[in-house]
Scaffold this motif. Structure first.
Motif, PDB file in Angstrom:
ATOM      1  N   ASP A 178      -7.822  -4.359   2.974  1.00  0.00           N
ATOM      2  CA  ASP A 178      -7.492  -5.762   2.710  1.00  0.00           C
ATOM      3  C   ASP A 178      -8.701  -6.694   2.865  1.00  0.00           C
ATOM      4  OD1 ASP A 178      -4.817  -5.207   2.142  1.00  0.00           O
ATOM      5  OD2 ASP A 178      -4.188  -5.468   4.224  1.00  0.00           O
ATOM      6  N   HIS A 212       0.829  -1.215   0.000  1.00  0.00           N
ATOM      7  CA  HIS A 212       0.000   0.000   0.000  1.00  0.00           C
ATOM      8  C   HIS A 212       0.864   1.267   0.000  1.00  0.00           C
ATOM      9  CE1 HIS A 212      -3.795  -2.223   1.045  1.00  0.00           C
ATOM     10  NE2 HIS A 212      -2.838  -3.134   1.271  1.00  0.00           N
ATOM     11  N   HIS A 248      -7.482  -5.830  -2.781  1.00  0.00           N
ATOM     12  CA  HIS A 248      -7.160  -7.146  -3.344  1.00  0.00           C
ATOM     13  C   HIS A 248      -8.396  -7.938  -3.780  1.00  0.00           C
ATOM     14  CE1 HIS A 248      -3.282  -6.102  -1.784  1.00  0.00           C
ATOM     15  NE2 HIS A 248      -3.749  -6.060  -0.548  1.00  0.00           N
TER      16      HIS A 248
HETATM   17 FE   LIG Z   1      -2.840  -5.280   1.197  1.00  0.00          FE
END
Ligand SMILES: [Fe+2]
Ligand SMILES: [Fe+2]
Length: 279
Positions: free
Chosen positions: A165, A84, A228
């Motif tokens: 995430d 990131h 993701h």
């Molecule tokens: Fe990540």
């Protein structure tokens, strides 16, 4: 070992004035790990995360193809994980008018790599918000996270949620929405990735964790973008919250071990052109 090529990707509209900045890393044959960031190009443009180091140049090209760096007023860093922060220092250098939104612990951790300019930081916590001119952006604690400094971002104007995430899953290429993904691939890899990212889910109290997930779902996001996973809209949003809720108290999924690594190495050696294999 050379990194296999990945399909090219372009920014994808998420909501009004908001784009996903996608990049891909190779996964299992025919699949890819999304490594996304986001851009909100409102009255005070906001860069949301800065991609992975291997995508640094691609990330810079995509983001600053959409916004003039001089116009960027905010860089929101969800957390200090490397995937990131790839373009963080480039963004700070190129965007002299930008304030970096992070937190105290994130700063401490990032300072071990390269000190941040303290006079350009704003430290905010879940529940806090900042005003980006034509919208208020609220920080939230996502349902799934792999670093203690993690904060998601909810745009009160468009209803877009940056879930960081959470909700990770493999993709099949330059494919960025849930309805374009094969159901089986999504089922399998959502379970695997969200378990890998948050192995602590096996110790969670189902009711207590459910209340946390509910508190994020209660934002009623119009669209969910994440680092993701695919973009989620409509019923796919409720489905994703239900999937992470269901991880509470379940055994965590295990990573492949040495036998798998041996297989990968053997396969790579077998596939290498003659003369390049080790003696
Ligand atoms: Fe990540
Ligand atoms: Fe992370």
């Amino acid at each position: 070992m050379p990194i296999p090529p990945v399909p090219p990707t372009e920014p994808v509209p998420v909501a009004a004035d908001t784009w996903l900045i996608p990049n891909l890393a190779p996964g299992e044959p025919g699949t890819y790990v999304p490594v996304n960031a986001m851009l909100i190009r409102g009255a005070e443009p906001v860069v949301v995360d800065t991609g992975a180091p291997i995508h640094r140049e691609l990330w810079l090209e995509k983001v600053f193809g959409l916004v003039d760096p001089e116009d960027v007023r905010w860089i929101f860093l969800s957390h200090d994980d490397g995937d990131h922060t790839g373009g963080l220092h480039d963004a700070l250098a190129l965007c002299p008018n930008a304030t970096l939104v992070t937190n105290a612990f994130g700063t401490e951790r990032l300072n071990l790599e390269r000190p941040l300019p303290l006079d350009r930081l704003r430290w905010l916590e879940p529940g806090d918000a900042f005003d980006a001119g034509d919208r208020r952006l609220r920080l939230v604690l996502p349902p799934i996270f792999d670093g203690p400094t993690t904060r998601g971002l909810f745009d009160e104007r468009t209803g877009a949620l940056w879930a960081v995430d959470s909700f990770a899953a493999l993709t099949t290429g330059a494919v960025h929405t849930r309805d374009e993904l094969p159901a089986e691939l999504y089922d399998e890899t959502f379970k695997l990735f969200n378990s890998l990212i948050s192995p602590w889910h096996e110790w969670l109290d189902v009711d207590r964790y459910g209340r946390h997930v509910d508190s994020v779902a209660a934002l009623r996001p119009s669209v969910v973008a994440s680092a993701h996973g695919p973009l989620l809209t409509g019923g796919y949003i409720d489905d994703a919250f239900a999937r992470v809720r269901a991880l509470a108290g379940q055994p965590r999924l295990m990573l492949p071990g040495q036998p798998s690594l041996d297989e990968f190495v053997d396969a790579a050696i077998a596939a290498a052109p003659a003369g390049l294999t080790p003696a």
